[in-house]
Enzyme design. Structure first.
Site, PDB file in Angstrom:
ATOM      1  N   THR B 106      63.045  -2.309 112.568  1.00 16.16           N
ATOM      2  CA  THR B 106      63.066  -3.486 113.436  1.00 16.16           C
ATOM      3  C   THR B 106      62.275  -4.598 112.753  1.00 16.16           C
ATOM      4  OG1 THR B 106      63.143  -2.106 115.402  1.00 16.16           O
ATOM      5  CG2 THR B 106      62.401  -4.373 115.705  1.00 16.16           C
ATOM      6  N   LYS B 182      68.474  -6.176 118.047  1.00 15.79           N
ATOM      7  CA  LYS B 182      67.405  -5.184 118.247  1.00 15.79           C
ATOM      8  C   LYS B 182      66.178  -5.832 118.886  1.00 15.79           C
ATOM      9  CE  LYS B 182      65.318  -1.225 118.068  1.00 15.79           C
ATOM     10  NZ  LYS B 182      64.644  -0.621 116.919  1.00 15.79           N
ATOM     11  N   LYS B 250      53.796  -3.799 117.581  1.00 17.96           N
ATOM     12  CA  LYS B 250      54.579  -4.338 116.451  1.00 17.96           C
ATOM     13  C   LYS B 250      55.817  -5.100 116.938  1.00 17.96           C
ATOM     14  CE  LYS B 250      57.130  -1.354 114.059  1.00 17.96           C
ATOM     15  NZ  LYS B 250      58.542  -1.801 114.194  1.00 17.96           N
TER      16      LYS B 250
END
Lengths: 309, 309
Positions: B106, B182, B250
């Site tokens: 990602t 995503k 993250k």
């Protein structure tokens, strides 16, 4: 289910908004004699015209409640519910002892407990019974009811609940528990709508095909009931209110009030509340709650799909 | 599917975390010759022991990529992906022209486009192919892949993707589109986890039966995929990481970076990010992401269910 000769066969419905109107229709269809009251007399008149022979209008909550075994209250908020019960011309002036008041409004648990005390002090029963599912399910008699209250209140309310609900949760013997469950649901529902609008607006900014985003997300771990239900309104550019922004400024406002009164943090719900407040402030309080996406569009100069005429 | 005599039959998998390990297993089961590299040599050795005759370890990404038709990169973030490709001992030192690099991490769409430029400049193909579904689906070969890239990259990658994915979305011909989809999914997933934890913690404070809350919400409009999936961890008091808090510091960090770089507001995602950061700051970065509920418990002195031993 209903014995037309018994007082239970007469049901009062007070408040004919999109939810109350549908619930009253389901009760009439189920064979109850439905007495309706709404501050907008023309709405009550329309209901009675549609259900001739099964319904009549009442000029006040007191008149509606007189002789009714079951009194369903589906107004906007806790203050209106209190006025319907205890105000001038209110239910408690004329309701018969042993009748049950079914309170369907989303409110803080403490308000539900307080209303229950007022009602039971007059010899009536009280059921804390917030509803979920939207106007269409109300019309179909397929609501979800999150109820708590004394077993006697459940027993008295059951014939009416069976007529309006597909799912009836019995969550406890004390009023306030149903209200608490509804508040938890609304916290999640409100956050999920705001997040869906934020995600769709960002996807638009990133140049993604929004129909494809809908297809992918509804099949992925980012999905929510609200994403699946509300995003089609944005894709169709149709902001006619199925459920209005003002419902969530109210309900997430209750979440914020409860959290603060419990000295409990609710940072994500608070961020979502601010988005509904901004959307209302921008003039969309009475539009569909998916209008939070239009707020992003307005702020950032995005083009979202427009309604095909 | 695979022709064992062709270079495509040799697949390199770089990164044997919970996702990469499962994907490498699925590839070995599908008949590929799988060369694995991980900075933790013992993990690569364990994989090779489990898949004797179908796999071997490589000391570097370069060695893994040598002679492979398909190179799957499943490391932690964009910087690691760049190092695996272009660093010392990286894939680009020895990969054969025409091989395809499948980037599963990602990352921001701009990073995916930049990596694609580096890779294609060396005569390789690049597929932007973030994955979703968690460790168990990786092990089962049942991931969702959100892919974009040139048709030739899809064609070269397809045999491997078929072995690891239950759902393969072809989202466009340019790298960066898969990354964008995503990111939108992670925005929603992260918000929904934080909201689920906030809601469950508030429900606990209100004294509700949490198992009943789970039952009611998963059948109501407040439900989300993440609520249904993560709340059982809280009910069981089991915070062993299926997906760690650090994944969402993250990924919501990437959402925040992208939104800021686009001058675009993301208030609800930002509130959720702060909750994951607080949970990490409180020492739970490597625990299950449902640990946001434990943060509320720690802050407010709540008792949540404890794990039965």
């Amino acid at each position: 289910v209903a014995d037309l000769a018994s007082p239970a066969a007469k049901v009062a419905v007070i408040g004919l908004g999109s939810m109350g109107y549908g619930m009253a229709s389901s009760l009439a269809r189920a064979g109850f004699d439905v007495v309706v009251h709404d501050v907008r007399a023309e709405v009550a008149a329309r209901f009675v015209a549609e259900h001739a022979g099964r319904s009549r209008p009442a000029k006040s909550p007191a008149e509606a409640a007189a002789g009714a075994g079951i009194i369903v209250i589906v107004v906007v908020n806790a203050d209106q519910t209190a006025a319907v019960l205890s105000g001038e011309g209110g239910v408690l002036e004329r309701a018969a002892p042993g009748a049950v008041a079914i309170s369907c409004v989303t409110m803080a648990p403490e308000r539900a407990r307080s209303l229950a005390r007022d009602v039971t002090a007059r010899g009536l029963l009280f059921l804390d019974a917030p509803i979920s599912g939207g106007a269409q399910k109300a019309q179909e008699g397929a609501l979800t009811v999150l109820a708590s209250g004394a077993p006697a209140a459940f027993a008295a309310a059951e014939p009416a609940l069976n007529a309006v609900a597909a799912k009836l949760y019995r969550l406890g013997d004390e009023p306030g528990i149903g209200a608490s469950f509804k508040i938890i649901n609304q916290l999640l529902a409100g956050v999920h709508i705001a997040a869906a609008c934020e995600a769709i607006a960002l996807a638009r900014r990133l140049g993604l095909d929004l129909a494809k985003v809908y297809e992918v997300i509804t099949a992925s771990a980012g999905n929510s009931w609200m994403f699946a239900n509300r995003v089609p309104h944005i894709l169709e550019g149709d902001y006619a209110p199925r459920s209005a922004v003002s419902i969530f400024t109210k309900d997430l406002g209750i979440v914020a009030d409860i959290a603060r009164s419990e000295s409990f943090p609710a940072p994500v719900a608070s961020a979502a509340l601010q988005m509904f407040l901004m959307t209302a402030a921008a003039g969309m309080a009475h539009d569909d709650d998916s209008s939070v996406a239009r707020l992003f569009a307005k702020i950032a100069g995005l083009e979202l799909p427009e309604r095909k005429v």
